[in-house]
Design an enzyme around this catalytic site. Structure first.
Site, PDB file in Angstrom:
ATOM      1  N   HIS A 144      25.823   0.863 -30.396  1.00  0.00           N
ATOM      2  CA  HIS A 144      24.791   0.511 -29.416  1.00  0.00           C
ATOM      3  C   HIS A 144      23.423   1.024 -29.828  1.00  0.00           C
ATOM      4  O   HIS A 144      23.297   1.862 -30.727  1.00  0.00           O
ATOM      5  CB  HIS A 144      25.176   0.922 -27.995  1.00  0.00           C
ATOM      6  CG  HIS A 144      25.119   2.378 -27.654  1.00  0.00           C
ATOM      7  ND1 HIS A 144      24.043   2.955 -27.037  1.00  0.00           N
ATOM      8  CD2 HIS A 144      26.041   3.364 -27.807  1.00  0.00           C
ATOM      9  CE1 HIS A 144      24.309   4.246 -26.815  1.00  0.00           C
ATOM     10  NE2 HIS A 144      25.500   4.518 -27.271  1.00  0.00           N
TER      11      HIS A 144
ATOM     12  N   ASP B 199      22.541   9.996 -30.160  1.00  0.00           N
ATOM     13  CA  ASP B 199      23.209   9.000 -29.321  1.00  0.00           C
ATOM     14  C   ASP B 199      22.246   7.920 -28.912  1.00  0.00           C
ATOM     15  O   ASP B 199      21.441   8.110 -28.004  1.00  0.00           O
ATOM     16  CB  ASP B 199      23.782   9.692 -28.081  1.00  0.00           C
ATOM     17  CG  ASP B 199      24.538   8.748 -27.168  1.00  0.00           C
ATOM     18  OD1 ASP B 199      24.794   7.597 -27.557  1.00  0.00           O
ATOM     19  OD2 ASP B 199      24.880   9.178 -26.051  1.00  0.00           O
TER      20      ASP B 199
ATOM     21  N   GLU C  43      24.743   0.176 -23.403  1.00  0.00           N
ATOM     22  CA  GLU C  43      26.017   0.904 -23.442  1.00  0.00           C
ATOM     23  C   GLU C  43      25.983   2.030 -22.448  1.00  0.00           C
ATOM     24  O   GLU C  43      26.963   2.325 -21.766  1.00  0.00           O
ATOM     25  CB  GLU C  43      26.265   1.454 -24.861  1.00  0.00           C
ATOM     26  CG  GLU C  43      27.654   2.050 -25.078  1.00  0.00           C
ATOM     27  CD  GLU C  43      27.745   3.547 -24.756  1.00  0.00           C
ATOM     28  OE1 GLU C  43      28.856   4.098 -24.850  1.00  0.00           O
ATOM     29  OE2 GLU C  43      26.711   4.180 -24.399  1.00  0.00           O
ATOM     30  N   GLU C  44      24.820   2.702 -22.363  1.00  0.00           N
ATOM     31  CA  GLU C  44      24.722   3.903 -21.535  1.00  0.00           C
ATOM     32  C   GLU C  44      24.991   3.626 -20.065  1.00  0.00           C
ATOM     33  O   GLU C  44      25.479   4.475 -19.333  1.00  0.00           O
ATOM     34  CB  GLU C  44      23.337   4.548 -21.706  1.00  0.00           C
ATOM     35  CG  GLU C  44      23.080   5.121 -23.095  1.00  0.00           C
ATOM     36  CD  GLU C  44      23.987   6.300 -23.437  1.00  0.00           C
ATOM     37  OE1 GLU C  44      24.861   6.668 -22.629  1.00  0.00           O
ATOM     38  OE2 GLU C  44      23.825   6.856 -24.544  1.00  0.00           O
TER      39      GLU C  44
ATOM     40  N   ASP D  40      29.329   5.112 -32.486  1.00  0.00           N
ATOM     41  CA  ASP D  40      28.326   5.359 -31.451  1.00  0.00           C
ATOM     42  C   ASP D  40      27.419   6.466 -31.991  1.00  0.00           C
ATOM     43  O   ASP D  40      26.559   6.193 -32.828  1.00  0.00           O
ATOM     44  CB  ASP D  40      29.066   5.737 -30.155  1.00  0.00           C
ATOM     45  CG  ASP D  40      28.142   5.845 -28.955  1.00  0.00           C
ATOM     46  OD1 ASP D  40      26.984   6.247 -29.132  1.00  0.00           O
ATOM     47  OD2 ASP D  40      28.598   5.562 -27.831  1.00  0.00           O
TER      48      ASP D  40
ATOM     49  N   HIS E 229      22.316  13.469 -24.213  1.00  0.00           N
ATOM     50  CA  HIS E 229      21.728  12.763 -23.062  1.00  0.00           C
ATOM     51  C   HIS E 229      20.541  13.496 -22.431  1.00  0.00           C
ATOM     52  O   HIS E 229      20.224  13.275 -21.267  1.00  0.00           O
ATOM     53  CB  HIS E 229      22.788  12.488 -21.986  1.00  0.00           C
ATOM     54  CG  HIS E 229      23.665  11.302 -22.286  1.00  0.00           C
ATOM     55  ND1 HIS E 229      24.425  10.677 -21.341  1.00  0.00           N
ATOM     56  CD2 HIS E 229      23.875  10.619 -23.437  1.00  0.00           C
ATOM     57  CE1 HIS E 229      25.099   9.676 -21.897  1.00  0.00           C
ATOM     58  NE2 HIS E 229      24.781   9.618 -23.172  1.00  0.00           N
TER      59      HIS E 229
END
Ligand SMILES: [Ca+2]
Ligand SMILES: [Ca+2]
Ligand SMILES: [Zn+2]
Ligand SMILES: [Zn+2]
Ligand SMILES: [Zn+2]
Ligand SMILES: [Zn+2]
Lengths: 684, 684
Positions: A325, A335, A372-373, A401, A485
């Site tokens: 993603h 990420d 995706e998140e 990922d 994140h």
């Protein structure tokens, strides 16, 4: 004569085609700005991916969907304590450090929030619920702590945050705060330093994320969010049970600790406590009272999957699919754009190979997913749209990922690809030890040759494996990392702590690409179903231990697995025999349809592990061997239908519920039997 | 060079391979004794079929299942009338006529009964319910006739008898008698004669049959009844709603008339009345009171499908499947062994062709099903067992049940096979008019080129089409016939009335076999999806008329059909182009994988019309275009999910129920879109 396939494959992993400098450049470009799904910055990143694909001579296009996305509109959080202590109003900001090169774009980071959180204005006494798992609430119940009407304060770290909120709701909480404890993300407290001085999460760092438990656009469960498609109403979505019904907010380690200090009541168990210098954690409720006011907006936004296709020269209708993603909560250096950078590296290597005359036997599809998140939305919508075509044509799906967050190789796979995965790691040098292969390091690591399975909802493989039954692989270097994140997941963090030389990125690209190349080029598809039947046997033995005292027969399972083992042995022998025969008279004996027949049997065997009716009560999940565990979407379970039925039976302990366990056992054993019939390729 | 495929195909239908005498012999042998499913006589018939297959050089085996079957144990039926009339006790026997050559085996015919009827002892006043349809009960309600607590007396003739019983139960009846009215089966009364003097049903003749509404073994819904498989309990089966909950019995025209004479109350409508010389039919309830006592036994019996396989020389993993059932309620001369005799004729012709050097390109599978009469059990269990293999490999299923009961060709098909079917009838002479083809007679008949669809549960195509989505064809000469499912369906009836010269049998074998041969041998599969999209458009227009005043948009349907039309045009052009190219340079340009790719797209397109979740509330039915109509398993409807939702919405007429119609429209349009994507073979 033209170079052999295997010489191209050696070339692919050779230093001459590997380019850590280019990877670093890609990552730098991709992470210049925060690029959450639906943002202009993420569309810009899509254009970048498209341009690299295209310039690598890969036919590319953008597959757009119109999906439900949420953004924060307003947030306020205050803490009232017994007098004389004054109330605290939290500022809910992640701090910019001195000299942060991204300071000027930091305001483009979304205010910290939970995607799909329920808007609401609640206040109540705080209860500390540890990691917010079902077992944590059982402990609280035993200790007489009532969560009803309270705000739950939970730590991130063990389960998916959507499950934290759902479980809190089930316990009667009216709101949820989720914080990152220093013990888990901050290096353990004491004189430990944090980013930019060390890899650890700063005290103001917040782990944002989604609290939606479903897969794909919540308004289109099971079908693609194309323009002008059918959509569920908000009411219908809420009835579906996958969006939270109480408000929640992620908070920082510092704010979490402030709130913890306001909680009285019993002292929490030792293993619920924080780092050494943390205050004593108590359970509450209260006396600290939290007032949480959250408003989010739900919009229908456009997301963009970038799809690149290198058409197979001999079998264009067989697809080897690589996916990663692109959308990120913030800058996304780990990420997901470490994976995107690796994907672009693969595209470039394949572009160069095409210039040298290589063409894949089968079609290679490169996918760069969006959203995706928010809930694996880009990949899920695409799989839902192309479901029937994928079901008859997809050879494998290979996901990356977060490609790199540190040293150490980790992988997951459906078991028929285990061997291939190991074989590929033998061909690639360990980026952290040039004297041996990744395989060698992997063998001697803590997770020696451990291959995880793909039953969870952790990344974009889910729809491929669990909805359609496509053999799959996922891999990465590193693992959980402290700034996950948060606003600090940026290029600086990667350069300093994640992969200073970008050699791990190169290694991921090599293994990932090599697995794809072998699947795309080898005449006989490199599956091995003996690994699958061995795994199944292991699971069934575990199951046997778990319910040995119950009146449930596992004989049907054992029998079906035996049949699968036989079929796997037969097909392996047939391939061996045909390879030998081909070697002996390779030209006049070439029979592409015979080879195809053997390959198809194996490709379709994974499909047969899916059941059209799906898991009981969770019918989107069609795979009966791998699926998410009930109370944690990040947790993978084998035989998810059986697992769920056992949990229920253990709670209710009636003849009826144990009978349902037996029925699930039958169902799985029939799927395994179907798989063995497909693998044999015979009609009864 | 060897003979061309087309010369073999001409040979197949030529007089030199056609043998009406042999067909007559096969039929005579197969119908020597009654051979209901599970009986020794039927096992003997299976052995005969196997021996003919084997002697025709066809690799054959028996696929057995252990299934739930029912047989009658005791039956009694009496009618009490107001004094002074004496009560009548019916003897419930079908009479043996003078000189009946089957008199000595007549006692092997099962006593007349309904398979899966509920055992019970009930008595109550009789209500005459015409054909027992939903609309008949609406008429009764309007006329103030209460069926509650009554025994319903219904005529056979319009709907499936399982639906007669189910609808009576829903209306409150406590038992059901179903009789064959002279007007429908007896030639209309008057001085008409009956079998053996004419084709009509004798007054004592009884139409037996199943009253089970499901498909396949009731104890294994959705999975195969293999030895030691999971089975539902009787209680669970009853909960499923497909077996009747009140007792029922089939009775003769004579007994039906006797009972009708005992009914008073209002006179029934003109179109409810019998033949001219019949008594006036009144509605009741009573005063006649019927006492019905029925006991059946349910056993697990072994059934035997005979499977013959001629392996394809070039594409062994593509299956063209021919099927016909063998089990019969009595002698089964029409139903089903006229079809079995035709199947054996095909086997023998193919055996002779093999001797002359012919080999099919694809695999041909000949299936002789068991226990069709009980609920399509043999075929359904086999399809359930081989579901995954069939889903990826079956090119078409070609069914013949009653091959011949008189003159006149009739056919059904999924629409992509319409053209092929017409083409085949052009190659075969009309058995009743040697100057023209079957096609010519068909064109000029009442049912001019009418091709029915396959959404009903009338024969063994159901599981193939409705559960898996396999293109299919069914055909026969004749149609409904008077002695259907009675003791008089024997070789004598066939010889005298059904097909005295057995030329219609020869013609069925020729058309059926030719369709199979073309599907098996032609390099490009002879489908045409333009017929499909035209049909779909027609259905949608009909739908538009039906709900024009409702707030339901059919735009998604029209759009998806347009997309399918485009895809069908594209694929047709691609085939044309490739054929021309192949013709131009046929040797060096041969590319079997390219041809396969085009064929696979078309084969899998039909699969895409199925939805994995299936019809709402009837999830075994996966096909969204064709399925049974709600109140008649013998009735086929298009868009069965939409149809069902409309019926519900018309009854309840709420916003909610009309919203559900819209949701069904969306669902079907997505399936059509999936089909068009598969047909195009492209990823979005
Ligand atoms: Ca969706
Ligand atoms: Ca079954
Ligand atoms: Zn990610
Ligand atoms: Zn993430
Ligand atoms: Zn029949
Ligand atoms: Zn029948």
């Amino acid at each position: 004569s033209p170079p052999s396939k295997s010489s191209y494959h050696s070339l692919f992993t050779s230093p001459s085609l590997s380019d850590n400098f280019s990877i670093s450049n890609h990552l730098h470009t991709l992470t210049r700005r925060p690029h959450v799904a639906g943002s202009e910055a993420n569309a810009e990143a899509a254009a970048y991916v498209l341009s690299i694909f295209t310039s690598s001579n890969i036919q590319s296009h953008i597959a757009s969907y119109e999906v439900s996305l949420t953004y924060p509109v307003s947030r306020s959080l205050t803490l009232a304590r017994p007098p004389p202590e004054p109330p605290t109003t939290f500022n809910l900001r992640q701090e910019i450090y001195d000299g942060d090169p991204y300071a000027d774009v930091a305001d483009q980071v979304q205010p910290t929030f939970h995607a799909y959180a329920k808007s609401g204005n609640v206040s109540g006494p705080v209860v500390y619920v540890n990691y917010g798992r079902v077992e944590d609430y059982m402990t609280l119940k035993e200790m007489g702590v009532n969560v009803s009407g309270a705000i739950a304060l939970a730590k991130y770290g063990k389960i998916y945050r959507g499950d934290i909120v759902k479980t809190a709701y089930a316990a009667g909480a009216i709101g949820v705060l989720v914080y990152t404890d220093r013990k888990d993300y901050g290096g353990g407290g004491g004189d430990v330093r944090w980013f930019p001085d060390d890899k650890w999460m700063p005290p103001s760092g917040v782990q944002v994320g989604s609290v939606y438990k479903g897969l794909g656009d919540p308004t289109t469960p099971g079908w693609a969010s194309t323009r002008e498609c059918e959509r569920l109403s908000e009411e219908e979505v809420e009835k579906g049970g996958d969006v939270p019904l109480i408000p929640s907010l992620p908070v920082s380690a510092a704010d979490g600790e402030t709130i913890l200090r306001s909680i009285g009541g019993q002292v929490a168990d030792e293993d619920w406590q924080g780092s050494k210098d943390a205050p004593t954690y108590r359970l509450g409720p209260g006396p600290g009272i939290v007032h949480l006011n959250y408003t989010g907006k739900q919009i229908i936004g456009t997301i963009q999957n970038v799809i690149g296709v290198i058409e197979g020269a001999e079998e264009p209708d067989r697809f080897v699919i690589l996916g990663n993603h692109r959308d990120a909560w913030t800058f996304g250096a780990v990420d997901p754009n470490s994976g995107t950078a690796a994907l672009l590296e693969i595209a470039e290597r394949l572009g160069k190979m095409q210039k040298k005359g290589w063409k894949p036997r089968r079609t290679i599809v490169l996918c760069n997913w969006d959203a995706e998140e928010y809930g694996l939305i880009g990949s899920t919508e695409w799989v839902e749209e192309n479901r029937e075509t994928l079901a008859s044509r997809a050879v494998a799906y290979l996901n990356v990922d977060c490609a790199v967050s540190g040293p150490g190789f980790h992988a997951s796979a459906t078991p028929q690809l285990d061997e291939l995965l190991k074989r590929a790691t033998q061909q690639v040098q360990d980026p952290d030890n040039s004297s041996q292969s990744i395989y060698d390091s992997w063998v001697s690591s803590n997770n020696s040759l451990l291959i995880e399975r793909l039953g969870d909802g952790g990344s974009d493989f889910a729809a491929f494996v669990q909805h359609v039954g496509i053999p799959a692989v996922a891999m990465f270097f590193g693992g959980g990392y402290p700034v996950y994140h948060s606003m600090y997941d940026d290029f600086i963090w990667m350069e300093k702590y994640g992969d200073p030389m970008f050699r791990r990125h190169v290694a991921v690209a090599s293994v990932w690409g090599l697995v794809a190349l072998w699947l795309a080029d080898e005449e006989f598809l490199p599956y091995n179903y003996l690994s699958y039947s061995q795994e199944l046997q292991m699971y069934t033995k575990e199951l046997e231990d778990r319910i040995s005292d119950k009146n449930v027969s596992l004989t049907p399972l054992f029998k079906s697995i035996e049949e699968l083992t036989k079929a796997a042995t037969t097909v392996n022998n047939q391939i061996k025999e045909m390879k030998e025969r081909k070697g002996w008279a390779s030209i006049w004996n070439k029979d592409p349809l015979k080879v195809r027949e053997l390959n198809d049997r194996q490709m379709m065997t994974e499909r047969a592990f899916t059941d059209r009716d799906g898991l009981y009560g969770r019918s989107w999940y069609k795979h009966l061997i791998y699926g998410p565990s009930e109370h944690d979407d990040y947790g993978s379970s084998f035989f998810p239908g059986i697992d769920y039925a056992i949990e229920k039976a253990k709670t209710e302990n009636t003849t009826e519920t144990w009978h349902l366990v037996q029925r699930e056992v039958w169902k799985v054993s029939r799927a395994i039997r179907h798989a063995s019939l497909v693998l044999k390729g015979e009609l009864t």
